[in-house]
Write a protein that holds these residues in place. Structure first.
Motif, PDB file in Angstrom:
ATOM      1  N   LYS A 141       0.821  -1.208   0.000  1.00 55.36           N
ATOM      2  CA  LYS A 141       0.000   0.000   0.000  1.00 55.36           C
ATOM      3  C   LYS A 141       0.862   1.267   0.000  1.00 55.36           C
ATOM      4  CE  LYS A 141      -4.139  -1.951   2.173  1.00 55.36           C
ATOM      5  NZ  LYS A 141      -5.032  -1.932   3.350  1.00 55.36           N
ATOM      6  N   ILE A 142       1.925   1.253   0.816  1.00 56.05           N
ATOM      7  CA  ILE A 142       2.821   2.419   0.866  1.00 56.05           C
ATOM      8  C   ILE A 142       3.500   2.625  -0.487  1.00 56.05           C
ATOM      9  CG2 ILE A 142       4.946   3.319   1.891  1.00 56.05           C
ATOM     10  CD1 ILE A 142       4.101   2.043   4.516  1.00 56.05           C
ATOM     11  N   ASN A 143       3.929   1.549  -1.122  1.00 60.72           N
ATOM     12  CA  ASN A 143       4.546   1.650  -2.448  1.00 60.72           C
ATOM     13  C   ASN A 143       3.581   2.238  -3.475  1.00 60.72           C
ATOM     14  OD1 ASN A 143       7.131   0.679  -1.870  1.00 60.72           O
ATOM     15  ND2 ASN A 143       6.465  -1.459  -2.014  1.00 60.72           N
ATOM     16  N   ILE A 144       2.322   1.791  -3.438  1.00 56.84           N
ATOM     17  CA  ILE A 144       1.316   2.307  -4.367  1.00 56.84           C
ATOM     18  C   ILE A 144       1.074   3.794  -4.127  1.00 56.84           C
ATOM     19  CG2 ILE A 144      -1.124   2.200  -4.993  1.00 56.84           C
ATOM     20  CD1 ILE A 144      -0.992  -0.822  -4.471  1.00 56.84           C
ATOM     21  N   ILE A 145       0.989   4.182  -2.849  1.00 57.18           N
ATOM     22  CA  ILE A 145       0.726   5.594  -2.506  1.00 57.18           C
ATOM     23  C   ILE A 145       1.852   6.487  -3.014  1.00 57.18           C
ATOM     24  CG2 ILE A 145       0.590   7.234  -0.585  1.00 57.18           C
ATOM     25  CD1 ILE A 145      -0.934   5.054   0.969  1.00 57.18           C
ATOM     26  N   PHE A 146       3.095   6.119  -2.706  1.00 57.10           N
ATOM     27  CA  PHE A 146       4.218   6.975  -3.092  1.00 57.10           C
ATOM     28  C   PHE A 146       4.463   6.945  -4.597  1.00 57.10           C
ATOM     29  CE2 PHE A 146       5.197   6.905   1.432  1.00 57.10           C
ATOM     30  CZ  PHE A 146       5.646   8.202   1.630  1.00 57.10           C
ATOM     31  N   THR A 147       4.205   5.832  -5.238  1.00 62.66           N
ATOM     32  CA  THR A 147       4.333   5.768  -6.698  1.00 62.66           C
ATOM     33  C   THR A 147       3.311   6.676  -7.368  1.00 62.66           C
ATOM     34  OG1 THR A 147       5.141   3.492  -6.589  1.00 62.66           O
ATOM     35  CG2 THR A 147       4.282   4.251  -8.702  1.00 62.66           C
ATOM     36  N   THR A 148       2.079   6.675  -6.856  1.00 61.15           N
ATOM     37  CA  THR A 148       1.027   7.524  -7.422  1.00 61.15           C
ATOM     38  C   THR A 148       1.331   9.001  -7.198  1.00 61.15           C
ATOM     39  OG1 THR A 148      -0.592   5.780  -6.946  1.00 61.15           O
ATOM     40  CG2 THR A 148      -1.452   7.972  -7.441  1.00 61.15           C
ATOM     41  N   ILE A 149       1.797   9.354  -5.999  1.00 57.46           N
ATOM     42  CA  ILE A 149       2.137  10.753  -5.705  1.00 57.46           C
ATOM     43  C   ILE A 149       3.289  11.220  -6.591  1.00 57.46           C
ATOM     44  CG2 ILE A 149       3.104  12.298  -3.950  1.00 57.46           C
ATOM     45  CD1 ILE A 149       1.563  10.706  -1.856  1.00 57.46           C
ATOM     46  N   ASN A 150       4.333  10.398  -6.705  1.00 52.96           N
ATOM     47  CA  ASN A 150       5.475  10.755  -7.555  1.00 52.96           C
ATOM     48  C   ASN A 150       5.049  10.916  -9.011  1.00 52.96           C
ATOM     49  OD1 ASN A 150       8.434  10.892  -8.301  1.00 52.96           O
ATOM     50  ND2 ASN A 150       7.873   8.994  -9.338  1.00 52.96           N
ATOM     51  N   ASP A 151       4.210  10.018  -9.503  1.00 54.01           N
ATOM     52  CA  ASP A 151       3.746  10.091 -10.884  1.00 54.01           C
ATOM     53  C   ASP A 151       2.941  11.370 -11.129  1.00 54.01           C
ATOM     54  OD1 ASP A 151       3.432   8.724 -13.497  1.00 54.01           O
ATOM     55  OD2 ASP A 151       1.317   8.748 -12.967  1.00 54.01           O
ATOM     56  N   SER A 152       2.088  11.730 -10.177  1.00 48.65           N
ATOM     57  CA  SER A 152       1.253  12.939 -10.319  1.00 48.65           C
ATOM     58  C   SER A 152       2.113  14.197 -10.334  1.00 48.65           C
ATOM     59  CB  SER A 152       0.227  13.013  -9.186  1.00 48.65           C
ATOM     60  OG  SER A 152      -0.678  11.934  -9.244  1.00 48.65           O
ATOM     61  N   PHE A 153       3.055  14.297  -9.403  1.00 49.14           N
ATOM     62  CA  PHE A 153       3.900  15.487  -9.328  1.00 49.14           C
ATOM     63  C   PHE A 153       4.813  15.598 -10.548  1.00 49.14           C
ATOM     64  CE2 PHE A 153       2.556  15.936  -4.989  1.00 49.14           C
ATOM     65  CZ  PHE A 153       2.752  17.274  -4.694  1.00 49.14           C
ATOM     66  N   HIS A 154       5.367  14.469 -10.989  1.00 50.78           N
ATOM     67  CA  HIS A 154       6.268  14.489 -12.148  1.00 50.78           C
ATOM     68  C   HIS A 154       5.535  14.978 -13.402  1.00 50.78           C
ATOM     69  CE1 HIS A 154       8.664  12.902 -15.484  1.00 50.78           C
ATOM     70  NE2 HIS A 154       9.691  12.984 -14.672  1.00 50.78           N
ATOM     71  N   LYS A 155       4.374  14.403 -13.676  1.00 49.68           N
ATOM     72  CA  LYS A 155       3.614  14.785 -14.865  1.00 49.68           C
ATOM     73  C   LYS A 155       3.118  16.230 -14.769  1.00 49.68           C
ATOM     74  CE  LYS A 155       2.089  10.122 -16.044  1.00 49.68           C
ATOM     75  NZ  LYS A 155       0.953   9.174 -16.095  1.00 49.68           N
ATOM     76  N   PHE A 156       2.726  16.640 -13.571  1.00 48.35           N
ATOM     77  CA  PHE A 156       2.218  18.002 -13.401  1.00 48.35           C
ATOM     78  C   PHE A 156       3.319  19.031 -13.631  1.00 48.35           C
ATOM     79  CE2 PHE A 156       1.663  21.710 -10.647  1.00 48.35           C
ATOM     80  CZ  PHE A 156       0.471  22.200 -11.133  1.00 48.35           C
ATOM     81  N   ILE A 157       4.500  18.814 -13.050  1.00 48.28           N
ATOM     82  CA  ILE A 157       5.598  19.781 -13.176  1.00 48.28           C
ATOM     83  C   ILE A 157       6.017  19.928 -14.634  1.00 48.28           C
ATOM     84  CG2 ILE A 157       8.018  20.201 -12.617  1.00 48.28           C
ATOM     85  CD1 ILE A 157       7.469  18.883  -9.896  1.00 48.28           C
TER      86      ILE A 157
END
Length: 370
Positions: free
Chosen positions: A215-231
């Protein structure tokens, strides 16, 4: 029985920590502040490393493959150096081009405010749309008194700054030293990012249950993916709309074309509302020198926004964030209310991550229900 006993111990410890934090809230906040100050260089270094890692990973993916072992071993250093150089060039361009243009825009805006007030109070067409109470307040403004008040405020502020120069100097030295330490941490993060990530995964694998770890891996992967694409998407979109606005204004012969183009490109970094904020300030600037150009300018901005929203944004950012428009607006509004411009910037990718996590969790639960 042993597992139940552990649950009671964890519950008792949690309740004790909660009671301690509430009962000794002032001391608790002081401890948190001291802890935050202590790890501030690490946090800033992590943010810098995250930003530099975006172009760095791009360079690593496109790094030429050769038979030269020395050249291949220097891949990490060369890509990091290229990313740092790219980051420095962007910041330098921001300082050399954007900031002077914004200062000039604010200066022109400040000088043109009395002219705008006179125009609003003498033009019958404009006056017909303004309520009587508001018009009376505008007419009661003494421009000279307003300017004198601003000058007095500036002078008093300058006096206070001169009195606290030593404090300011020590704060500046502390800030510079924190930034230097943060830069050092960011270099270590970038050089050994795989090792650091492997150590974190090993720690989580040993001390956490597999389902919690996943669950922690999924959460941090999703957050990283969102921030990377947004920036990446937001910066590219801001540059494109700023250039298009500048070129179109030059063609249509609007005043302050380069200045307003830079302003709109800079404010476009703020999702949804940014370009409209820049357009509003630009309209006031144009109003000071060419009132007849304001309406055509606003029409042009609306057309440009439609073109950007329907063609440019979907292709540059696309639906990769997976966040409906209403939640983007809510994220900008709430984030701005909490943390100002910083909240507007991080609110959208953070909300996108939460939205996608909830959507994934709902789909998983729906499968279980069926």
């Amino acid at each position: 029985m042993k597992k139940d006993y552990k649950k009671y111990i964890y519950l008792a410890l949690s309740l004790f920590v909660l009671w301690f934090a509430i009962h000794y809230w002032h001391g608790f906040t002081v401890i948190i502040q001291l802890l935050f100050v202590a790890i501030e260089p690490i946090i800033i270094g992590g943010v810098i490393a995250y930003m530099i890692n975006i172009p760095m990973t791009f360079y690593e993916r496109h790094f030429p493959k050769t038979q030269n072992k020395i050249f291949n071993k220097s891949k990490r250093f060369l890509c990091m150096l290229g990313a740092v150089v790219s980051f420095v060039i962007i910041v330098t361009l921001l300082c050399v081009i954007v900031i002077p243009e914004l200062v000039s825009a604010l200066s022109i805006l400040a000088k043109g405010i009395p002219h705008v007030i006179d125009l609003m109070t003498t033009n019958e067409t404009i006056m017909s749309f303004i309520p009587a109470e508001t018009l009376a307040q505008i007419q009661s403004i003494d421009e000279q008194q307003l300017v004198d008040g601003l000058v007095s405020l500036f002078l008093s502020g300058a006096g206070e700054i001169s009195q606290s120069f030593i404090s300011f100097l020590s704060s500046a030295v502390s800030t510079i030293s924190t930034f230097v330490i943060a830069i050092i941490f960011s270099v270590y993060f970038l050089v050994g990012k795989e090792t650091l990530l492997r150590q974190i995964k090993r720690f989580m694998h040993v001390y956490l249950k597999p389902e919690i770890n996943d669950k922690i891996n999924i959460i941090f992967t999703t957050i990283n993916d969102s921030f990377h694409k947004f920036i990446v998407g937001q910066v590219m979109e801001a540059v494109i709309i700023g250039l298009l606005c500048m070129i179109g204004m030059f063609i249509l012969q609007f005043p302050y074309a380069s200045m307003i183009g830079v302003l709109i490109g800079f404010t476009a970094l703020i999702p949804v509302a940014g370009a409209y904020i820049g357009a509003g300030v630009g309209a006031i600037m144009i109003l000071t020198v060419s009132p007849s150009s304001v309406i055509p300018f606003l029409i042009y901005i609306v057309v440009l926004q439609q073109f950007e929203g329907n063609i440019i944004y979907p292709r540059v950012v696309g639906t990769s964030l997976g966040l409906p428009g209403i939640w983007v607006l809510a994220a900008v509004t709430i984030g701005g209310s909490i943390c100002g411009i910083l909240g507007m910037l991080i609110g959208v990718p953070l909300t996108s991550a939460i939205y996608n996590l909830i959507k994934m969790d709902m789909k998983a639960k729906e499968v279980d229900l069926n």
